[in-house]
Design an enzyme around this catalytic site. Structure first.
Site, PDB file in Angstrom:
ATOM      1  N   GLY A  35       0.795  -1.227   0.000  1.00 50.48           N
ATOM      2  CA  GLY A  35       0.000   0.000   0.000  1.00 50.48           C
ATOM      3  C   GLY A  35       0.822   1.268   0.000  1.00 50.48           C
ATOM      4  N   LYS A  77       3.250  -9.100  -7.056  1.00 53.32           N
ATOM      5  CA  LYS A  77       3.206  -7.642  -6.951  1.00 53.32           C
ATOM      6  C   LYS A  77       4.319  -6.991  -7.763  1.00 53.32           C
ATOM      7  CE  LYS A  77       0.695  -7.214  -2.614  1.00 53.32           C
ATOM      8  NZ  LYS A  77       0.714  -6.860  -1.179  1.00 53.32           N
ATOM      9  N   ASN A 134      11.711 -13.238  -0.903  1.00 54.40           N
ATOM     10  CA  ASN A 134      11.632 -12.739   0.464  1.00 54.40           C
ATOM     11  C   ASN A 134      13.039 -12.409   0.947  1.00 54.40           C
ATOM     12  OD1 ASN A 134      11.248 -12.252   3.166  1.00 54.40           O
ATOM     13  ND2 ASN A 134      10.042 -14.112   3.549  1.00 54.40           N
ATOM     14  N   ASN A 179       6.582  -5.710   8.485  1.00 56.28           N
ATOM     15  CA  ASN A 179       6.910  -6.512   9.665  1.00 56.28           C
ATOM     16  C   ASN A 179       8.304  -6.178  10.182  1.00 56.28           C
ATOM     17  OD1 ASN A 179       8.912  -8.793   8.611  1.00 56.28           O
ATOM     18  ND2 ASN A 179       7.365  -8.452   7.032  1.00 56.28           N
ATOM     19  N   CYS A 193      19.799   4.118  13.656  1.00 54.48           N
ATOM     20  CA  CYS A 193      19.338   3.024  12.802  1.00 54.48           C
ATOM     21  C   CYS A 193      18.072   2.432  13.431  1.00 54.48           C
ATOM     22  CB  CYS A 193      20.426   1.968  12.603  1.00 54.48           C
ATOM     23  SG  CYS A 193      20.550   0.714  13.892  1.00 54.48           S
ATOM     24  N   CYS A 229      -7.914  -8.949  11.290  1.00 51.99           N
ATOM     25  CA  CYS A 229      -6.904  -8.344  10.433  1.00 51.99           C
ATOM     26  C   CYS A 229      -6.845  -6.859  10.721  1.00 51.99           C
ATOM     27  CB  CYS A 229      -7.198  -8.602   8.956  1.00 51.99           C
ATOM     28  SG  CYS A 229      -8.550  -7.618   8.316  1.00 51.99           S
ATOM     29  N   CYS A 272      26.124  -1.216  12.970  1.00 57.27           N
ATOM     30  CA  CYS A 272      25.771   0.182  13.272  1.00 57.27           C
ATOM     31  C   CYS A 272      26.886   0.825  14.086  1.00 57.27           C
ATOM     32  CB  CYS A 272      24.449   0.238  14.028  1.00 57.27           C
ATOM     33  SG  CYS A 272      24.021   1.887  14.642  1.00 57.27           S
TER      34      CYS A 272
END
Ligand SMILES: [Zn+2]
Length: 428
Positions: A100, A144, A167, A200, A242, A266, A324
């Site tokens: 989105g 997508k 992924n 996520n 970070c 959801c 980092c």
């Protein structure tokens, strides 16, 4: 070419649906191939030449005529907003998560004439995504990345697009992700910026790890699970916080985040909030990459009160992420030799305010994955975990008194903007 299985019986609905998806994928690949849309290329019989304009010349024209897709953009240069807008044609941006927020951000960059886009996603388009912008119902079932590449190639064939359908958190794909960021630029160099538009914690941490290892600038974005707040954040490894320097209040325990979803529940999502966050994100991208205005290091958005807090987050010297800390050491060595470069994170820091910085960072509580999209689960900013669902834990206690322990997760308050803090207090 897709075909039905050779059986004596009529094909099932599932078999027909698989053929439709396969044909759409083929069409998307053909339409997305930049060479097929080059100026003068013949695509007789496909109809694609009717939909797509020819590629422009190598340079952006500033000519004010109806057929010039860049005249309104080059006007920014004429009006003195941007010194060299055409530089955007040399830049590459990676968009991780084409949902989105990511799909809309990719479309905005495409319409702005970005040189190249790298798209990363492993999901497919679903009808449940249609309350958001960009994807169409006829693309349901397509990946997508291929659906987005096909649409974007039609909108602006001048933009080179690499689609990566995997992924990034899969153990065997992280190196591919690193390689793509390192060599995915227009001339085989590193990309100029990475946009995190994922849904996520695990994916954000993978992007954070990759960018810290590579010293790669990136921007994070997120929308809350109740659909009425969001944020963007600019990460410059070693110089600004970070994702691990100041984690969300609630984070997933070790394990599969997808197991955290609640049956029949959801997250909510609104095309308005996602479009606004995508707009804020790409606005910051343009300012950062083209060097105009003041890019933001953190900008929040609360739709219920139209509240937009902004602040600078310095890196945490006790960050859990060793890459980092290594980048922080690199930057410390650099500014020791070039102290004049240490003024680029906004205005000089004001005196430390008497406000616990952790509570400002998690004003919207962002966090865990739902099974349907970009939303993150909002949690009340309670210190205990009595109300949490199984599988998550507080990253820290916001009610705890400030500590001087350098190893504790914290936000350096040195750069919090006083005006932003006053605005926050006024809204409490
Ligand atoms: Zn860090």
């Amino acid at each position: 070419m897709a075909s039905l299985p050779a059986t004596a019986t009529a094909p099932t609905y599932e078999e027909l649906q698989a053929v439709v998806v396969s044909l759409r994928e083929e069409l998307a690949r053909a339409t997305a191939a930049p060479s097929t849309l080059a100026a003068g290329a013949s695509r007789a019989g496909t109809g694609a030449e009717v939909l797509a304009r020819a590629r422009a010349q190598t340079s952006m024209s500033a000519e004010v005529v109806d057929w010039n897709p860049y005249s309104r953009l080059m006007a920014l240069q004429r009006m003195g907003v941007v010194t060299d807008y055409e530089r955007i044609r040399t830049l590459t941006v990676a968009v991780v998560g084409v949902g989105g927020v990511g799909s809309v951000a990719a479309e905005m960059l495409t319409r702005c004439g970005i040189g190249k886009l790298l798209l990363f996603d492993y999901d497919t388009v679903e009808l449940a995504n249609m309350n958001r912008l960009f994807f169409r119902p006829d693309q349901a079932g397509m990946t997508k990345t291929s659906a987005a590449a096909a649409t974007l190639a039609v909108i602006n064939p001048d933009v080179a697009i690499d689609a990566h359908h995997y992924n990034i958190t899969a153990p065997d794909k992280f190196d591919d992700f690193l390689d793509a960021l390192q060599s995915g630029g227009l001339a085989g160099q590193a990309v100029d910026l990475v946009l995190s538009c994922v849904d996520n914690f695990e994916a954000r941490m993978a992007i954070n790890q990759a960018c810290n290892e590579l010293g790669q600038d990136w921007m994070e974005s997120g929308v809350s699970e109740n659909a009425v707040s969001g944020h963007i954040q600019l990460m410059i490894p070693g110089r600004s916080a970070c994702f691990a320097c100041a984690p969300p209040l609630i984070v997933a325990r070790k394990g599969d985040e997808r197991e955290l979803k609640r049956e029949g529940v959801c997250a909510a999502s609104l095309p308005t909030t996602m479009g606004i966050v995508a707009g804020l994100l790409v606005q910051n991208v343009l300012k950062f990459l083209l060097g105009f205005g003041q890019p933001t290091y953190y900008l929040g958005y609360n739709a219920l009160s139209d509240f937009f807090p902004s602040m600078v987050l310095r890196p945490n010297p006790g960050c859990d992420n060793s890459a980092c800390r290594a980048r922080q050491a690199d930057w410390a060595a650099h500014i020791a030799a070039h102290p004049e470069d240490d003024t680029q994170l906004g205005a000089p820091p004001p005196p430390p305010p008497a406000v616990a910085p952790q509570s400002t960072e998690n004003a919207w509580g962002i966090v865990i994955e739902c099974d349907e999209g970009e939303e993150e689960r909002s949690q009340p900013t309670a210190g205990g975990d009595a109300e949490l669902v199984p599988g998550v834990r507080p990253a820290y206690n916001p009610d705890a008194p400030p500590t001087n322990d350098a190893l504790a997760p914290r936000v350096d308050a040195a750069d919090l903007d006083l005006d932003a803090l006053r605005a926050q207090l006024a809204n409490m």
